[in-house]
Design a protein around this motif. Structure first.
Motif, PDB file in Angstrom:
ATOM      1  N   TRP A 184     121.373  60.207 -48.431  1.00  0.00           N
ATOM      2  CA  TRP A 184     120.462  61.326 -48.675  1.00  0.00           C
ATOM      3  C   TRP A 184     119.799  61.788 -47.394  1.00  0.00           C
ATOM      4  O   TRP A 184     119.568  60.999 -46.482  1.00  0.00           O
TER       5      TRP A 184
ATOM      6  N   PHE B  10     127.179  60.525 -64.991  1.00  0.00           N
ATOM      7  CA  PHE B  10     127.168  59.986 -63.643  1.00  0.00           C
ATOM      8  C   PHE B  10     128.159  58.824 -63.583  1.00  0.00           C
ATOM      9  O   PHE B  10     128.668  58.376 -64.607  1.00  0.00           O
ATOM     10  N   SER B  11     128.421  58.332 -62.396  1.00  0.00           N
ATOM     11  CA  SER B  11     129.356  57.224 -62.242  1.00  0.00           C
ATOM     12  C   SER B  11     128.811  56.212 -61.241  1.00  0.00           C
ATOM     13  O   SER B  11     127.956  56.535 -60.417  1.00  0.00           O
ATOM     14  N   PHE B  12     129.288  54.963 -61.381  1.00  0.00           N
ATOM     15  CA  PHE B  12     128.905  53.896 -60.456  1.00  0.00           C
ATOM     16  C   PHE B  12     129.943  53.794 -59.343  1.00  0.00           C
ATOM     17  O   PHE B  12     131.141  53.943 -59.576  1.00  0.00           O
ATOM     18  N   HIS B  13     129.463  53.533 -58.146  1.00  0.00           N
ATOM     19  CA  HIS B  13     130.367  53.245 -57.046  1.00  0.00           C
ATOM     20  C   HIS B  13     129.713  52.172 -56.193  1.00  0.00           C
ATOM     21  O   HIS B  13     128.652  52.406 -55.593  1.00  0.00           O
TER      22      HIS B  13
ATOM     23  N   SER C  77     125.905  51.996 -55.896  1.00  0.00           N
ATOM     24  CA  SER C  77     125.291  53.318 -55.884  1.00  0.00           C
ATOM     25  C   SER C  77     125.579  54.063 -57.176  1.00  0.00           C
ATOM     26  O   SER C  77     126.520  53.746 -57.909  1.00  0.00           O
ATOM     27  N   LEU C  78     124.741  55.070 -57.448  1.00  0.00           N
ATOM     28  CA  LEU C  78     124.984  56.001 -58.534  1.00  0.00           C
ATOM     29  C   LEU C  78     125.487  57.301 -57.936  1.00  0.00           C
ATOM     30  O   LEU C  78     124.859  57.863 -57.033  1.00  0.00           O
ATOM     31  N   ASN C  79     126.606  57.791 -58.432  1.00  0.00           N
ATOM     32  CA  ASN C  79     127.150  59.059 -57.952  1.00  0.00           C
ATOM     33  C   ASN C  79     126.821  60.159 -58.947  1.00  0.00           C
ATOM     34  O   ASN C  79     127.104  60.037 -60.142  1.00  0.00           O
ATOM     35  N   ILE C  80     126.179  61.223 -58.482  1.00  0.00           N
ATOM     36  CA  ILE C  80     125.864  62.362 -59.341  1.00  0.00           C
ATOM     37  C   ILE C  80     126.623  63.580 -58.844  1.00  0.00           C
ATOM     38  O   ILE C  80     127.046  63.651 -57.686  1.00  0.00           O
ATOM     39  N   ASN C  81     126.825  64.539 -59.748  1.00  0.00           N
ATOM     40  CA  ASN C  81     127.576  65.739 -59.401  1.00  0.00           C
ATOM     41  C   ASN C  81     126.973  66.940 -60.122  1.00  0.00           C
ATOM     42  O   ASN C  81     125.879  66.843 -60.706  1.00  0.00           O
TER      43      ASN C  81
ATOM     44  N   THR D  78     125.870  66.401 -63.761  1.00  0.00           N
ATOM     45  CA  THR D  78     124.899  65.352 -64.048  1.00  0.00           C
ATOM     46  C   THR D  78     123.579  65.972 -64.525  1.00  0.00           C
ATOM     47  O   THR D  78     123.118  66.965 -63.966  1.00  0.00           O
TER      48      THR D  78
ATOM     49  N   TYR E 299     114.358  52.812 -55.562  1.00  0.00           N
ATOM     50  CA  TYR E 299     115.273  53.812 -55.030  1.00  0.00           C
ATOM     51  C   TYR E 299     114.761  54.375 -53.707  1.00  0.00           C
ATOM     52  O   TYR E 299     115.408  55.202 -53.098  1.00  0.00           O
TER      53      TYR E 299
END
Length: 244
Positions: A1, A27-30, A33-37, A40, A75
């Protein structure tokens, strides 16, 4: 960020600032981390919801018992001191100083029908509040002809929740330094051109207006009647120098 993203979370104007609860969809986990798009969704959840109350209540108990902090749960990049430094007097900024009972403690307590608890909180709103344009307490006085009393509420908050408390006539009189009956006598005299509003009256207006945004210590009484809980300010709030 980027720095602007962190500043948004720190801002008091953001709905997703520190201490707020929200749901996250699509959202998805990687790794860790949390991946947002673009698909989301983030939806704020009020602190008065059942699930949030449970989380906050358990968290408050852990804080009061001095449990170690989970460095992986934040966070924002936290630089917490070690256990030795913390034991010597360090408290994180969100800690309710001296472990004052919280507003949530009062709301959740089922042990007493009538109980008074000293709490530290901030006054968000005074309703009704004297107009900033002229000094008058008429809007906060109710009358039945011969008897006059103050009637108003404070919307208050601490780190855990917001709450509306009733401010009874005797407490408002202590805050303003003038009785509701004296207010109405002066208003009648002024309307007839017989006398001017006194300095005490004007000072009472300023005192009541100044309560907004103050951080205070005060006793709150919990009165249960007809199966409903009512929260009443039991005495004049004591101003504290630091914010909640």
């Amino acid at each position: 960020w980027e720095l602007e993203h962190w500043n948004l979370l720190r801002s008091n104007k953001s709905n997703f600032r520190i201490g707020k609860f929200f749901t996250l969809k699509n959202f998805s986990f990687h790794a860790e981390s949390l991946n947002i798009n673009a698909n989301t969704y983030m939806t704020p959840i009020p602190n008065t919801s059942f699930e949030v109350k449970q989380i906050i209540e358990k968290h408050h108990v852990r804080l009061c018992r001095g449990h170690p902090f989970n460095r992986r749960s934040a966070y924002l990049p936290l630089n917490l001191p070690d256990r030795t430094t913390r034991a010597s007097g360090f408290k994180p900024t969100w800690f309710n100083e001296d472990c004052y009972p919280s507003l949530l403690d009062i709301v959740m307590d089922k042990s007493a029908r009538l109980k008074t608890t000293n709490v530290r909180f901030q006054i968000k709103e005074v309703t009704p509040c004297p107009s900033p344009d002229f000094d008058s307490l008429v809007d906060v006085v109710i009358s039945n002809g011969s008897e006059h009393k103050y009637q108003l509420v404070f919307q208050i908050r601490d780190r855990f929740m917001d709450l509306v408390v009733i401010v009874p006539d005797n407490v408002v009189e202590k805050i303003c330094g003038i009785s509701a009956s004296q207010v109405m006598r002066e208003e009648r005299a002024a309307s007839k051109g017989e006398d001017n509003i006194s300095d005490i009256y004007e000072e009472g207006c300023r005192r009541l207006r100044s309560m907004k945004e103050k951080s205070v210590d005060a006793d709150i009484a919990v009165v249960t009647t007809g199966g409903e809980k009512y929260f009443v300010l039991a005495d004049e709030p004591l101003d504290v120098t630091h914010s909640i």
